[in-house]
Enzyme design. Structure first.
Site, mmCIF file in Angstrom:
data_model
loop_
_atom_site.group_PDB
_atom_site.id
_atom_site.type_symbol
_atom_site.label_atom_id
_atom_site.label_comp_id
_atom_site.label_asym_id
_atom_site.label_seq_id
_atom_site.Cartn_x
_atom_site.Cartn_y
_atom_site.Cartn_z
ATOM 1 N N GLU A 106 0.850 -1.187 0.000
ATOM 2 C CA GLU A 106 0.000 0.000 0.000
ATOM 3 C C GLU A 106 0.897 1.252 0.000
ATOM 4 O O GLU A 106 2.000 1.233 0.541
ATOM 5 C CB GLU A 106 -0.853 -0.055 1.264
ATOM 6 C CG GLU A 106 -1.876 1.025 1.458
ATOM 7 C CD GLU A 106 -2.637 0.835 2.773
ATOM 8 O OE1 GLU A 106 -3.758 1.330 2.859
ATOM 9 O OE2 GLU A 106 -2.105 0.178 3.708
ATOM 10 N N LYS A 120 -9.556 2.044 -1.777
ATOM 11 C CA LYS A 120 -9.790 1.476 -0.450
ATOM 12 C C LYS A 120 -11.130 1.918 0.129
ATOM 13 O O LYS A 120 -11.420 3.110 0.230
ATOM 14 C CB LYS A 120 -8.659 1.898 0.486
ATOM 15 C CG LYS A 120 -8.651 1.195 1.828
ATOM 16 C CD LYS A 120 -7.418 1.646 2.607
ATOM 17 C CE LYS A 120 -7.272 0.923 3.925
ATOM 18 N NZ LYS A 120 -6.069 1.412 4.665
ATOM 19 N N CYS A 122 -5.036 -3.717 3.092
ATOM 20 C CA CYS A 122 -4.770 -3.414 4.496
ATOM 21 C C CYS A 122 -5.972 -3.583 5.421
ATOM 22 O O CYS A 122 -6.396 -4.698 5.691
ATOM 23 C CB CYS A 122 -4.179 -2.006 4.597
ATOM 24 S SG CYS A 122 -3.228 -1.731 6.111
#
Length: 265
Positions: free
Chosen positions: A43, A113, A151
């Protein structure tokens, strides 16, 4: 055996976009020397600063900017796929925390995300706009379907399940898993859980210590770690076997036996 040879690259992006691109070129070539055909970076690979500040917006790029162009150049040159975190421009003052998958044909998946890291004393949403609830981002690499998440999404089982429902055999997880009490154990446990419950491979790339926990890993559909790393900058490589998905899902048809579906909130 058919399937990609996956490399998860554990490295620490910095607040210098050009230097990060140079690191990605060098690390990709190291992965290629070990036979990789699908290379996964963490990321925020294009730009990262801790703590976040106003430089994020200045460093954010368009989807077809210099960062993605560099990935595409590598993909074309070597006939591979690359997945990496991109700091992408968004409307307003915030940015998107985006993951792009790039192959010789160009961009094959884009995931912004959805679950922002507003936890453990952090507030990612102060700087980052959440991605829309768009269709699952899945692409094909060497005969296997790969789904993209990132994540903090790992703590939401439905994020992985919608990718598997869309046909993913491999869950790709670029991350910057922040260090803290029990965080190393939670990271490793959640990666294995997502593999086991979805009978899918998982390929996860984190930042190294001291900011990330490291422990990047490639995990098989039964939760076995095929290749993994410690806390330093390094590369782990493992071949994925498409037939393993068939075997595991034949013996444990959990996906067929489920009685609940995932729907957007």
């Amino acid at each position: 055996m058919t399937g990609p040879v996956v490399a998860v690259v554990q490295f620490a992006p910095i607040a210098d976009a050009a230097a990060n691109r140079d690191s990605i070129v060098a690390l990709t070539r190291r992965a290629l020397d070990r036979g990789a055909t699908l290379v996964v970076f963490p990321e925020y690979s294009s730009y990262f600063i801790d703590p976040f500040d106003g430089s994020l917006a200045a460093a954010a790029e368009e989807l077809d900017g210099a960062f993605t162009a560099q990935l595409h150049e590598l993909a074309v040159e070597h006939g591979i796929h690359i997945v990496a975190g991109l700091l992408e421009r968004a409307d307003g003052e915030r940015v998107h925390n985006t993951v792009v998958a790039v192959g010789p044909e160009g961009i094959v998946a884009v995931y912004r995300k959805q679950h922002l890291y507003d936890a453990f004393g952090q507030r990612e949403s102060d700087w980052v706009a959440p991605g829309a609830l768009e269709p699952a981002q899945v692409f094909e690499a060497d005969g296997m379907r790969c789904g993209v998440m990132t994540c903090y999404d790992l703590r939401f089982p439905e994020s992985a399940r919608v990718l598997v429902d869309a046909g993913a055999d491999v869950l790709i997880v670029p991350a910057e898993w922040v260090r803290g009490p029990l965080k190393e154990d939670q990271w490793s446990t959640l990666l294995r859980a997502r593999a086991i419950e979805n009978t899918a491979f998982v390929a996860a790339a984190d930042h190294p210590a001291p900011l990330g926990v490291g422990r990047s890993a490639i995990i098989d559909p039964q939760g076995v770690v095929l290749a993994g790393l410690g806390a330093t900058t390094d590369i782990a490589v493992a071949p994925l076997d498409a037939e393993a998905i068939e075997r595991v899902r034949r013996l444990n048809p959990a996906l067929q036996l489920r009685r609940y579906r995932v729907v957007p909130d």
